[in-house]
Design a protein around this motif. Sequence first.
Motif, PDB file in Angstrom:
ATOM      1  N   TRP A 111      51.906  32.079  -2.296  1.00 21.23           N
ATOM      2  CA  TRP A 111      52.420  31.125  -3.226  1.00 21.23           C
ATOM      3  C   TRP A 111      53.166  29.879  -2.529  1.00 21.23           C
ATOM      4  O   TRP A 111      53.001  28.945  -3.217  1.00 21.23           O
ATOM      5  CB  TRP A 111      53.321  31.863  -4.351  1.00 21.23           C
ATOM      6  N   LEU A 112      53.740  30.090  -1.509  1.00 25.04           N
ATOM      7  CA  LEU A 112      54.525  28.939  -0.571  1.00 25.04           C
ATOM      8  C   LEU A 112      53.465  28.098  -0.148  1.00 25.04           C
ATOM      9  O   LEU A 112      53.639  26.831  -0.136  1.00 25.04           O
ATOM     10  CB  LEU A 112      55.465  29.523   0.299  1.00 25.04           C
ATOM     11  N   VAL A 113      52.659  28.313   0.279  1.00 24.74           N
ATOM     12  CA  VAL A 113      51.540  27.837   1.063  1.00 24.74           C
ATOM     13  C   VAL A 113      50.707  27.081  -0.167  1.00 24.74           C
ATOM     14  O   VAL A 113      50.548  25.631   0.246  1.00 24.74           O
ATOM     15  CB  VAL A 113      50.543  28.798   1.686  1.00 24.74           C
ATOM     16  N   VAL A 114      50.431  27.647  -1.275  1.00 24.57           N
ATOM     17  CA  VAL A 114      49.993  26.959  -2.294  1.00 24.57           C
ATOM     18  C   VAL A 114      50.982  25.674  -2.950  1.00 24.57           C
ATOM     19  O   VAL A 114      50.398  24.525  -3.075  1.00 24.57           O
ATOM     20  CB  VAL A 114      49.503  27.646  -3.581  1.00 24.57           C
ATOM     21  N   ALA A 115      52.170  25.942  -3.151  1.00 27.31           N
ATOM     22  CA  ALA A 115      52.960  24.872  -3.537  1.00 27.31           C
ATOM     23  C   ALA A 115      53.161  23.733  -2.423  1.00 27.31           C
ATOM     24  O   ALA A 115      52.960  22.506  -2.846  1.00 27.31           O
ATOM     25  CB  ALA A 115      54.358  25.498  -3.601  1.00 27.31           C
ATOM     26  N   GLY A 116      53.088  24.129  -1.169  1.00 21.73           N
ATOM     27  CA  GLY A 116      53.047  23.065  -0.141  1.00 21.73           C
ATOM     28  C   GLY A 116      51.835  22.153  -0.317  1.00 21.73           C
ATOM     29  O   GLY A 116      51.767  21.058   0.202  1.00 21.73           O
ATOM     30  N   GLU A 117      50.773  23.056  -0.369  1.00 23.07           N
ATOM     31  CA  GLU A 117      49.465  22.236  -0.530  1.00 23.07           C
ATOM     32  C   GLU A 117      49.429  21.381  -1.698  1.00 23.07           C
ATOM     33  O   GLU A 117      48.668  20.236  -1.606  1.00 23.07           O
ATOM     34  CB  GLU A 117      48.227  23.183  -0.499  1.00 23.07           C
ATOM     35  N   VAL A 118      49.850  21.761  -2.780  1.00 21.79           N
ATOM     36  CA  VAL A 118      49.718  21.063  -3.859  1.00 21.79           C
ATOM     37  C   VAL A 118      50.634  19.820  -3.938  1.00 21.79           C
ATOM     38  O   VAL A 118      50.173  18.694  -4.174  1.00 21.79           O
ATOM     39  CB  VAL A 118      50.407  21.755  -5.281  1.00 21.79           C
ATOM     40  N   VAL A 119      51.621  19.910  -3.303  1.00 24.44           N
ATOM     41  CA  VAL A 119      52.538  18.603  -3.082  1.00 24.44           C
ATOM     42  C   VAL A 119      51.781  17.628  -2.157  1.00 24.44           C
ATOM     43  O   VAL A 119      51.782  16.389  -2.225  1.00 24.44           O
ATOM     44  CB  VAL A 119      53.837  19.103  -2.526  1.00 24.44           C
ATOM     45  N   ALA A 120      51.211  18.145  -0.979  1.00 24.65           N
ATOM     46  CA  ALA A 120      50.403  17.405  -0.033  1.00 24.65           C
ATOM     47  C   ALA A 120      48.953  16.738  -0.696  1.00 24.65           C
ATOM     48  O   ALA A 120      48.858  15.451  -0.423  1.00 24.65           O
ATOM     49  CB  ALA A 120      49.845  18.272   1.088  1.00 24.65           C
ATOM     50  N   ILE A 121      48.688  17.434  -1.658  1.00 23.89           N
ATOM     51  CA  ILE A 121      47.436  16.931  -2.338  1.00 23.89           C
ATOM     52  C   ILE A 121      47.857  15.590  -3.157  1.00 23.89           C
ATOM     53  O   ILE A 121      47.183  14.631  -3.328  1.00 23.89           O
ATOM     54  CB  ILE A 121      46.913  17.809  -3.063  1.00 23.89           C
ATOM     55  N   VAL A 122      48.923  15.796  -3.931  1.00 24.55           N
ATOM     56  CA  VAL A 122      49.392  14.940  -4.880  1.00 24.55           C
ATOM     57  C   VAL A 122      49.947  13.712  -3.918  1.00 24.55           C
ATOM     58  O   VAL A 122      49.567  12.335  -4.198  1.00 24.55           O
ATOM     59  CB  VAL A 122      50.835  15.107  -5.617  1.00 24.55           C
ATOM     60  N   LEU A 123      50.426  13.821  -2.804  1.00 21.64           N
ATOM     61  CA  LEU A 123      50.939  12.711  -2.042  1.00 21.64           C
ATOM     62  C   LEU A 123      49.670  11.790  -1.270  1.00 21.64           C
ATOM     63  O   LEU A 123      49.439  10.812  -1.270  1.00 21.64           O
ATOM     64  CB  LEU A 123      51.766  13.165  -0.798  1.00 21.64           C
ATOM     65  N   LEU A 124      48.577  12.737  -0.762  1.00 23.57           N
ATOM     66  CA  LEU A 124      47.519  12.315  -0.432  1.00 23.57           C
ATOM     67  C   LEU A 124      46.684  11.110  -1.403  1.00 23.57           C
ATOM     68  O   LEU A 124      46.154  10.410  -1.321  1.00 23.57           O
ATOM     69  CB  LEU A 124      46.462  13.303   0.119  1.00 23.57           C
ATOM     70  N   VAL A 125      46.604  11.906  -2.652  1.00 28.58           N
ATOM     71  CA  VAL A 125      45.872  10.997  -3.628  1.00 28.58           C
ATOM     72  C   VAL A 125      46.649   9.717  -3.955  1.00 28.58           C
ATOM     73  O   VAL A 125      45.942   8.621  -4.081  1.00 28.58           O
ATOM     74  CB  VAL A 125      45.752  11.754  -5.000  1.00 28.58           C
ATOM     75  N   ILE A 126      47.848   9.896  -4.139  1.00 27.43           N
ATOM     76  CA  ILE A 126      48.753   8.546  -4.186  1.00 27.43           C
ATOM     77  C   ILE A 126      48.409   7.579  -3.292  1.00 27.43           C
ATOM     78  O   ILE A 126      48.359   6.253  -3.361  1.00 27.43           O
ATOM     79  CB  ILE A 126      50.036   8.867  -4.333  1.00 27.43           C
ATOM     80  N   ALA A 127      48.458   8.125  -1.845  1.00 22.57           N
ATOM     81  CA  ALA A 127      48.132   7.078  -0.416  1.00 22.57           C
ATOM     82  C   ALA A 127      46.808   6.760  -0.710  1.00 22.57           C
ATOM     83  O   ALA A 127      46.551   5.402  -0.270  1.00 22.57           O
ATOM     84  CB  ALA A 127      48.605   7.998   0.517  1.00 22.57           C
ATOM     85  N   ALA A 128      45.818   7.642  -1.145  1.00 24.63           N
ATOM     86  CA  ALA A 128      44.519   7.224  -1.354  1.00 24.63           C
ATOM     87  C   ALA A 128      44.362   5.876  -2.043  1.00 24.63           C
ATOM     88  O   ALA A 128      43.624   4.936  -2.015  1.00 24.63           O
ATOM     89  CB  ALA A 128      43.545   8.123  -1.792  1.00 24.63           C
ATOM     90  N   VAL A 129      45.007   6.074  -3.442  1.00 25.58           N
ATOM     91  CA  VAL A 129      44.960   4.886  -4.448  1.00 25.58           C
ATOM     92  C   VAL A 129      45.576   3.819  -3.810  1.00 25.58           C
ATOM     93  O   VAL A 129      45.206   2.583  -4.041  1.00 25.58           O
ATOM     94  CB  VAL A 129      45.520   5.390  -5.718  1.00 25.58           C
ATOM     95  N   TRP A 130      46.629   3.706  -3.255  1.00 27.13           N
ATOM     96  CA  TRP A 130      47.456   2.443  -2.754  1.00 27.13           C
ATOM     97  C   TRP A 130      46.626   1.964  -1.657  1.00 27.13           C
ATOM     98  O   TRP A 130      46.565   0.651  -1.611  1.00 27.13           O
ATOM     99  CB  TRP A 130      48.717   2.966  -2.002  1.00 27.13           C
ATOM    100  N   CYS A 131      45.941   2.950  -0.434  1.00 29.02           N
ATOM    101  CA  CYS A 131      45.028   2.027   0.431  1.00 29.02           C
ATOM    102  C   CYS A 131      43.708   1.534  -0.351  1.00 29.02           C
ATOM    103  O   CYS A 131      43.549   0.306   0.162  1.00 29.02           O
ATOM    104  CB  CYS A 131      44.645   3.190   1.309  1.00 29.02           C
ATOM    105  N   TRP A 132      43.291   1.980  -1.230  1.00 35.58           N
ATOM    106  CA  TRP A 132      42.070   1.495  -1.978  1.00 35.58           C
ATOM    107  C   TRP A 132      42.288   0.301  -2.387  1.00 35.58           C
ATOM    108  O   TRP A 132      41.712  -0.567  -2.448  1.00 35.58           O
ATOM    109  CB  TRP A 132      41.436   2.591  -2.943  1.00 35.58           C
ATOM    110  N   ASN A 133      43.768  -0.082  -3.315  1.00 35.85           N
ATOM    111  CA  ASN A 133      43.860  -1.267  -4.072  1.00 35.85           C
ATOM    112  C   ASN A 133      44.226  -2.235  -2.921  1.00 35.85           C
ATOM    113  O   ASN A 133      44.283  -3.400  -2.943  1.00 35.85           O
ATOM    114  CB  ASN A 133      45.233  -0.922  -4.853  1.00 35.85           C
ATOM    115  N   ARG A 134      44.871  -1.849  -1.537  1.00 40.02           N
ATOM    116  CA  ARG A 134      44.878  -2.761  -0.638  1.00 40.02           C
ATOM    117  C   ARG A 134      43.599  -3.417   0.038  1.00 40.02           C
ATOM    118  O   ARG A 134      43.397  -4.389   0.618  1.00 40.02           O
ATOM    119  CB  ARG A 134      45.790  -2.153   0.569  1.00 40.02           C
TER     120      ARG A 134
END
Length: 116
Positions: A31-54
């Motif tokens: 469950w700790l691994v899942v929580a860490g991966e969910v946080v990483a997924i959210v950060l990666l999606v935010i970074a992908a949107v930011w990069c796409w807009n750039r």
Amino acid sequence: MTEAVTEPETVVDEPDEVPPAGGGLHQPKRWLVVAGEVVAIVLLVIAAVWCWNRGVVPLEYPVEGREPLTSTRLHGNWLGTAAGALTLAVVLALDAVRQVLLALRTRPQKAAGSDM
């Protein structure tokens, strides 16, 4: 004549029984691994949107007497980074689903052995 050389017989001892693995599949730390991966997924999606807009830059060229000409300039390095971030997010999402299924569906050894 030469004599046939025979090797001495070797006695093979039976190996000791291997003890069961420590944790098995049902581990609370999943469950700790899942929580860490969910946080990483959210950060990666935010970074992908930011990069796409750039990476997508709209340009307008004024023309006298008419509407301005519009075009779009694409920066491949930003778009590629966005695609890579989304790909990594999808891989992490698949692993998070796997971790959740392993944490939920497996039973401890005592419960599994009593069904037989």
